[in-house]
Design an enzyme around this catalytic site. Structure first.
Site, short mmCIF file in Angstrom:
data_model
loop_
_atom_site.label_atom_id
_atom_site.label_comp_id
_atom_site.label_asym_id
_atom_site.label_seq_id
_atom_site.Cartn_x
_atom_site.Cartn_y
_atom_site.Cartn_z
N HIS A 273 -7.20 0.83 -10.56
CA HIS A 273 -8.33 1.29 -9.75
C HIS A 273 -9.46 1.89 -10.56
O HIS A 273 -10.60 1.92 -10.11
CB HIS A 273 -7.85 2.22 -8.63
CG HIS A 273 -7.55 1.43 -7.40
ND1 HIS A 273 -8.52 1.08 -6.48
CD2 HIS A 273 -6.40 0.85 -6.98
CE1 HIS A 273 -7.98 0.33 -5.54
NE2 HIS A 273 -6.70 0.18 -5.81
N PHE B 219 0.80 -1.22 0.00
CA PHE B 219 0.00 0.00 0.00
C PHE B 219 0.84 1.28 0.00
O PHE B 219 0.49 2.25 -0.65
CB PHE B 219 -0.91 0.05 1.23
CG PHE B 219 -2.08 -0.87 1.12
CD1 PHE B 219 -2.64 -1.20 -0.10
CD2 PHE B 219 -2.66 -1.39 2.26
CE1 PHE B 219 -3.73 -2.04 -0.19
CE2 PHE B 219 -3.75 -2.22 2.19
CZ PHE B 219 -4.29 -2.55 0.97
#
Ligand code: C2O
Length: 583
Positions: free
Chosen positions: A359, A346
């Site tokens: 995304h 992340f």
């Protein structure tokens, strides 16, 4: 040759003739992914950088994808009675983020603080005349690619001022700050993954990223490309990202996954040895399960409630679980980078331009899911609608944004160029030729559980609370196969698959069958400040449709098989039951 990738050729039932037409697009030279059977990753929990074979393919999985864990349908946090929405993060208390579960690796990713923090206004959409249309990345033309490259190059140039909120690194740091423990809300670490904040946070994040790119090339109509991994044509790293030297290339990617390698949307660190056709078939099956079968209810799709004051990471929605996370792991350079950088962790994921492309498709799935009908609608809970984030816009002005304002992408000024969604018609059909598995030959669930470890496939019979349910009854309540108190060390990689009406000899590498019910996955996961690494979760799998497809609707007792795929020796399960639950 006619394209086999139009949805019309992928109708259900998936016959052998459609299979062979799909196969005919496979490049014969690449029948096997990676070819070499022995070239799989070793997954160990020991740090080992010097591999015996001279290849650094053993990595410390604990460090990879920090913070990932839990799963949809997981209920280890009960919604609080005195609930409150998550407020925007308190920038004054932004602190170092943590990359490593041992907390000895820190990383600074706080944004520049606005001058008057108390007066950050709510964002208002600027007036617009034309929707920004996001194209599928694999189909983009050279003109588009040049524009996108130029915009990204300009964004990277802004890094010369490290505190420019529009710089590429500052933009990447947004992800780190919201995901690696830099912010606290309500006295607890803020985490925008593993909960219902996942979809809205990333939607707003991409919204501003896209507008910044557009403003850097004076094109307010610029739309980010989407990685169309739910379609056979998009099931590889989009070629535009694989051109070395371009501003959207990233060196920290798994080198074995370049040059058209077919992606495994269930990738968990192991290279599945199968044909390209079977891989694409598995992928479409996983998409069908995650979008349709296992996500009939909003909370199953979005993820578990995460009101202010509750612990972070209450549970992922179906798409966050698969394929969102596997695409991260598949893309990141786990063979060479200690923490799976860039996409596999992340803190660093936003440093790879393909992150935003990945995304965009995750975001597109939100729109697609709402069009599937039934109870597939946005959540209505106020704690979700009123949760807030903080972003800078393309003019470097700081804003607060609310979940309630991002539910309709067209109102936000963008939409997706349509692509067929072949997974919609990919309802797996029955594979068992034997009819119903003889449940009386299997031990009942009450004998198998508690199960001390899932180190090999286990089959059992289980009673249903009701059989032969009518359609109105089904509309009222979902049938949920529920595993209570699944326990494991949350620093480990965990995956097991669930099958109905098969025995232990099921071929668990072929998922395109009605009998495949779904997967439980968990990834190494960090909680700073809490000493315990013992996960204890409930896993609920919606099986109403599965029972219909397997011809089991009238049975009082069904056969369930659990197949461990990763870390099974560490998994214990307290009990299993079938319950009826309203959405
Ligand atoms: Cu914020 Cu794909 O992770």
């Amino acid at each position: 040759m006619a394209s086999v990738c139009k949805s019309t050729t992928l109708n259900t039932p998936f016959t052998s003739s459609t299979k062979s037409s799909l196969a005919s697009t496979s490049k014969p030279s690449q029948l096997f992914l990676h070819g070499k059977r022995n070239q799989t990753f070793k997954i160990s929990c020991k740090v080992s950088n010097n591999d015996q074979n001279g290849e650094t393919n053993s990595v410390d999985r604990r460090n990879v994808l920090l913070g990932l864990g839990g799963l949809y349908g997981v209920a280890n946090a009960v919604p609080l009675a005195t609930a409150n929405p998550i407020p925007p993060p308190d920038l004054t208390s932004c602190s170092k983020a943590h990359i490593d579960e041992t907390d000895d690796v820190e990383y600074s990713c706080c944004p520049p603080k606005p001058e008057d923090l108390d007066k950050v206004p709510y964002y208002k959409f600027p007036s617009m005349t034309k929707l920004r249309i996001r194209p599928p990345a694999h189909a983009a033309d050279e003109e588009y690619i040049a524009k996108y490259n130029l915009a990204t190059k300009r964004m990277r140039e802004l890094d010369i001022n490290p505190t420019d909120p529009l710089g590429f690194k500052q933009q990447a740091n947004i992800h780190c700050a919201y995901c690696n423990g830099a912010y606290k809300v309500g006295g607890k670490e803020l985490q925008v993954h593993f909960s219902w904040l996942f979809f809205p946070f990333h939607r707003w994040y991409l919204y501003f990223y896209e507008r910044i790119l557009g403003s850097l090339i004076n094109d307010p109509t610029f739309g980010l490309p989407y990685w169309n991994w739910d379609h056979p044509k998009g099931m590889r790293l989009p070629p535009m990202f694989d051109r070395e030297g371009s501003s959207i290339y990233d060196d920290k990617r798994n080198q074995g996954h370049r040059n058209g390698t077919i992606i495994d949307l269930g990738h968990f660190g192991e290279e599945v040895q199968t044909t390209q056709l079977q891989m694409m078939t598995n992928n479409l099956t996983l998409m069908y399960r995650q979008m349709i079968t296992n996500a009939p209810c909003p909370l199953l799709f979005f993820g578990a409630p995460y009101p202010l004051g509750s612990d972070p990471s209450p549970g992922m929605g179906t798409i966050e679980n698969i394929p969102h996370t596997p695409v991260h792991i598949w893309t990141g350079d786990t063979p060479r980078q200690k923490h799976g950088e860039n996409m596999g962790n992340f803190y660093s994921a936003g440093l790879d331009p393909v992150f935003y492309c990945h995304h965009a498709n995750v975001d597109r799935m939100w729109n697609e899911w709402k069009q599937l009908g039934g109870k597939r609608r946005d959540l209505t809970q106020k704690d979700w609608l009123n949760s807030e984030f903080f972003f800078y816009d393309e003019n470097r002005n700081p804003f607060r944004v609310r979940v309630r304002d991002c539910l309709d992408s067209k109102k936000m000024g963008y939409d997706y160029a349509p692509m067929p969604t072949p997974w919609r018609n990919f309802k797996p059909i029955r594979k068992s030729t034997t009819g119903k598995v003889n449940t009386s030959s299997l031990p009942p669930a009450s004998q198998v559980f508690p199960l001390a470890k899932l180190d090999k496939a286990v089959s059992f019979s289980i009673n249903r609370p009701a059989s032969s349910r009518t359609q109105p009854e089904k509309n009222e309540q979902e049938e949920m196969l529920t595993f209570n108190k699944i326990q494991y060390d949350d620093r480990k990689y965990i995956r097991f698959d669930v099958f109905l009406n098969v025995d232990k000899n099921v071929n668990a590498d072929e998922l395109d069958k009605a009998e495949f019910a779904g997967s439980y996955t968990s990834l190494p996961h960090v909680h700073t400040g809490s000493g315990s690494h013992a996960a204890s979760v409930t896993f609920r799998l919606a099986i109403t449709e599965l029972l219909e497809d397997s011809g089991l609707e009238d049975e009082d007792t069904i056969a369930v098989t659990l197949v461990p795929k990763k870390g099974g020796e560490d998994i214990s399960i307290d009990s299993a039951e079938i319950k009826l639950e309203a959405c």
